[in-house]
Design an enzyme around this catalytic site. Structure first.
Site, PDB file in Angstrom:
ATOM      1  N   GLU A 261       0.846  -1.207   0.000  1.00  0.00           N
ATOM      2  CA  GLU A 261       0.000   0.000   0.000  1.00  0.00           C
ATOM      3  C   GLU A 261       0.875   1.248   0.000  1.00  0.00           C
ATOM      4  OE1 GLU A 261      -2.961  -0.204   3.136  1.00  0.00           O
ATOM      5  OE2 GLU A 261      -3.305  -2.333   2.804  1.00  0.00           O
TER       6      GLU A 261
HETATM    7  O1  G3I Z   1     -18.483   5.373   0.175  1.00  0.00           O
HETATM    8  C1  G3I Z   1     -18.824   6.186   1.311  1.00  0.00           C
HETATM    9  C2  G3I Z   1     -19.709   7.326   0.892  1.00  0.00           C
HETATM   10  O2  G3I Z   1     -20.931   6.795   0.439  1.00  0.00           O
HETATM   11  C3  G3I Z   1     -19.926   8.243   2.090  1.00  0.00           C
HETATM   12  O3  G3I Z   1     -20.671   9.351   1.715  1.00  0.00           O
HETATM   13  C4  G3I Z   1     -18.593   8.721   2.648  1.00  0.00           C
HETATM   14  C5  G3I Z   1     -18.757   9.579   3.897  1.00  0.00           C
HETATM   15  O4  G3I Z   1     -17.803   9.299   4.881  1.00  0.00           O
HETATM   16  O5  G3I Z   1     -17.839   7.591   2.993  1.00  0.00           O
HETATM   17  C6  G3I Z   1     -17.555   6.729   1.906  1.00  0.00           C
HETATM   18  O6  G3I Z   1     -16.801   5.656   2.389  1.00  0.00           O
HETATM   19  C7  G3I Z   1     -15.447   5.919   2.683  1.00  0.00           C
HETATM   20  C8  G3I Z   1     -14.595   4.929   1.884  1.00  0.00           C
HETATM   21  O7  G3I Z   1     -13.248   5.078   2.251  1.00  0.00           O
HETATM   22  C9  G3I Z   1     -14.720   5.137   0.373  1.00  0.00           C
HETATM   23  O8  G3I Z   1     -14.244   6.392   0.012  1.00  0.00           O
HETATM   24  C10 G3I Z   1     -15.228   5.680   4.182  1.00  0.00           C
HETATM   25  O9  G3I Z   1     -15.908   6.664   4.928  1.00  0.00           O
HETATM   26  C11 G3I Z   1     -13.745   5.756   4.492  1.00  0.00           C
HETATM   27  O10 G3I Z   1     -13.536   5.383   5.853  1.00  0.00           O
HETATM   28  C12 G3I Z   1     -13.006   4.774   3.602  1.00  0.00           C
HETATM   29  O11 G3I Z   1     -11.632   4.915   3.879  1.00  0.00           O
HETATM   30  C13 G3I Z   1     -10.829   3.851   3.444  1.00  0.00           C
HETATM   31  C14 G3I Z   1     -10.099   3.256   4.643  1.00  0.00           C
HETATM   32  O12 G3I Z   1      -9.187   2.258   4.204  1.00  0.00           O
HETATM   33  C15 G3I Z   1     -11.064   2.574   5.612  1.00  0.00           C
HETATM   34  O13 G3I Z   1     -11.623   1.427   5.034  1.00  0.00           O
HETATM   35  C16 G3I Z   1      -9.815   4.407   2.444  1.00  0.00           C
HETATM   36  O14 G3I Z   1     -10.508   4.819   1.256  1.00  0.00           O
HETATM   37  C17 G3I Z   1      -8.791   3.326   2.083  1.00  0.00           C
HETATM   38  O15 G3I Z   1      -7.759   3.886   1.310  1.00  0.00           O
HETATM   39  C18 G3I Z   1      -8.182   2.776   3.367  1.00  0.00           C
HETATM   40  O16 G3I Z   1      -7.288   1.735   3.031  1.00  0.00           O
HETATM   41  C19 G3I Z   1      -6.630   1.099   4.141  1.00  0.00           C
HETATM   42  C20 G3I Z   1      -6.401  -0.344   3.774  1.00  0.00           C
HETATM   43  O17 G3I Z   1      -7.610  -0.950   3.416  1.00  0.00           O
HETATM   44  C21 G3I Z   1      -5.731  -1.094   4.928  1.00  0.00           C
HETATM   45  N1  G3I Z   1      -4.518  -0.435   5.341  1.00  0.00           N
HETATM   46  C22 G3I Z   1      -4.618   1.008   5.647  1.00  0.00           C
HETATM   47  C23 G3I Z   1      -5.251   1.727   4.461  1.00  0.00           C
HETATM   48  C24 G3I Z   1      -5.308   3.218   4.706  1.00  0.00           C
HETATM   49  O18 G3I Z   1      -6.154   3.493   5.792  1.00  0.00           O
END
Ligand code: G3I
Length: 371
Positions: A261
């Site tokens: 990542e």
């Molecule tokens: O899709 C919803 C949207 O409908 C909503 O309006 C919005 C409001 O908060 O949220 C959107 O979802 C978000 C999602 O990303 C898609 O953009 C979540 O809130 C947000 O928490 C989520 O963050 C992701 C995070 O993991 C948590 O799952 C990041 O994009 C993603 O890059 C990140 O990746 C992680 C790896 O999986 C594991 N290692 C760490 C890495 C970075 O945190």
């Protein structure tokens, strides 16, 4: 557009064969071809990429990368929203995208404490949690058996000091949930490569914990092929020795090492400020978002230099490294625009917001050209 070299050859009456070979050379000018003898070069895809919404991004992904990881859409909250309901719409498209473009496909991730569906938090008994975990692995992994090349089976099971994270899985099942997850994954798709994936495991204390966790799996005869060092670092991280020690120590255990990542923040980190808490006041502080309009030349160069140092190290140990995956396609797409402070403008990747290669990209290409 015909390049100058080809035009000159044409005027000299060069043979068609020679022209074709030159044309082919210009076409192999990409990250994946530059590093094809070394390791896979991957990227994380968001929904917009899987649905091929932007043709320029789509062409870039196909040209530059030969491995893909789903950034979010295979996390249990999205793929398994209710007890007996799965949503495979986007994950099917993701896998089809990888297959049709002959890419190495990574599944991310089967067992993770974060982004769990809400029903899991309501589970009270250990047996029910075990049933959820097992059904989830069987259903999701089973659907793509023979198609997904590698899985992040367990994600982020450790604390920074190397002890087990007190996640819902650990609290109810003890550390044996890790063994059970790997054991089952090996049965569901015997051909898939199985990885333990975590951040900061290049740092000594957490690395020690990861080594102990993996040793325990190995000693109990459970299949594990590799370890994923996530690589969420900064242009200011001073961790090359830790990274090199980790590559050596993990590979001595018979594991493949992947950087799963990779991204490098260029912005100030609230946690680096002495005594600072991550709180609301940073959101309004322009000092925390210094490159709102553009990235200064000096920082662009610092980013390029840092990527170059990392890749020199990766190349030195290419025999131990299976894959380097960037966490996102371009700067606009990166999760680092929203974390740890929302609404900032970060520049952590190799392609800018217009999907053009940055100096960091050139620095990685020139590492191979100068050989
Ligand atoms: O899709 C919803 C949207 O409908 C909503 O309006 C919005 C409001 O908060 O949220 C959107 O979802 C978000 C999602 O990303 C898609 O953009 C979540 O809130 C947000 O928490 C989520 O963050 C992701 C995070 O993991 C948590 O799952 C990041 O994009 C993603 O890059 C990140 O990746 C992680 C790896 O999986 C594991 N290692 C760490 C890495 C970075 O945190």
């Amino acid at each position: 557009m015909m390049n100058t070299k080809i035009k000159t050859l044409l005027t000299l009456g060069a043979s068609i064969a020679c022209l074709q070979s030159l044309q082919a050379q210009t076409q192999v000018n990409s990250l994946k071809s530059a590093y094809q003898e070394d390791f896979l070069i991957g990227t994380a895809l968001g929904t917009e990429h899987i649905l091929e919404r932007n043709e320029k991004a789509n062409q870039l992904i196909k040209k530059e990368f030969n491995a893909i990881t789903p950034e979010n859409i295979m996390k249990s909250q999205l793929i398994h929203p209710e007890v007996n309901r799965y949503n495979f719409n986007l994950s099917d498209k993701f896998v089809d995208y990888g297959l049709k473009n002959q890419m190495y496909i990574v599944g991310h991730t089967l067992v993770w404490h974060s982004q769990l569906p809400s029903f899991v938090h309501k589970i009270s008994s250990a047996d029910s949690l075990r049933i959820f975990m097992k059904e989830h692995i069987k259903t999701v992994m089973g659907r793509y058996a023979g198609k997904i090349n590698s899985w992040d089976v367990v994600n982020e099971a450790l604390n920074e000091d190397g002890t087990y994270r007190k996640s819902i899985f650990f609290n109810k099942l003890g550390d044996s949930y890790i063994k059970e997850a790997f054991e089952l994954a090996a049965q569901v798709d015997p051909k898939a490569e199985l990885y333990y994936n975590d951040y900061n495991i290049e740092q000594p204390a957490k690395r020690k914990g990861a080594i102990a966790l993996i040793k325990k799996l190995q000693e109990s005869g459970v299949k594990i092929n590799g370890v994923g060092i996530q690589g969420h670092w900064s242009i200011n991280s001073n961790n090359l020795k830790d990274i090199e020690d980790s590559i050596l120590e993990f590979s001595q255990m018979g594991l493949k090492v992947a950087f799963t990542e990779l991204d490098l923040t260029v912005l100030p980190n609230p946690w680096d400020l002495r005594g600072a808490d991550v709180n609301q006041r940073f959101q309004e502080d322009p000092k925390m978002n210094p490159y709102k309009d553009s990235l200064p030349d000096s920082v662009q160069t610092a980013l390029a230099n840092r990527y170059s140092e990392l890749f020199k190290l990766f190349l030195k140990h290419k025999d131990k490294i299976s894959r380097i995956t960037f966490w996102g396609v371009d700067d606009r797409h990166s999760w680092l625009n929203g974390f740890p402070i929302p609404n900032r403008t970060n520049y952590p990747l190799l392609f800018d917001r217009a999907l053009e290669p940055k100096r960091a990209y050139q620095s990685l290409m020139s590492l191979k050209e100068s050989k």
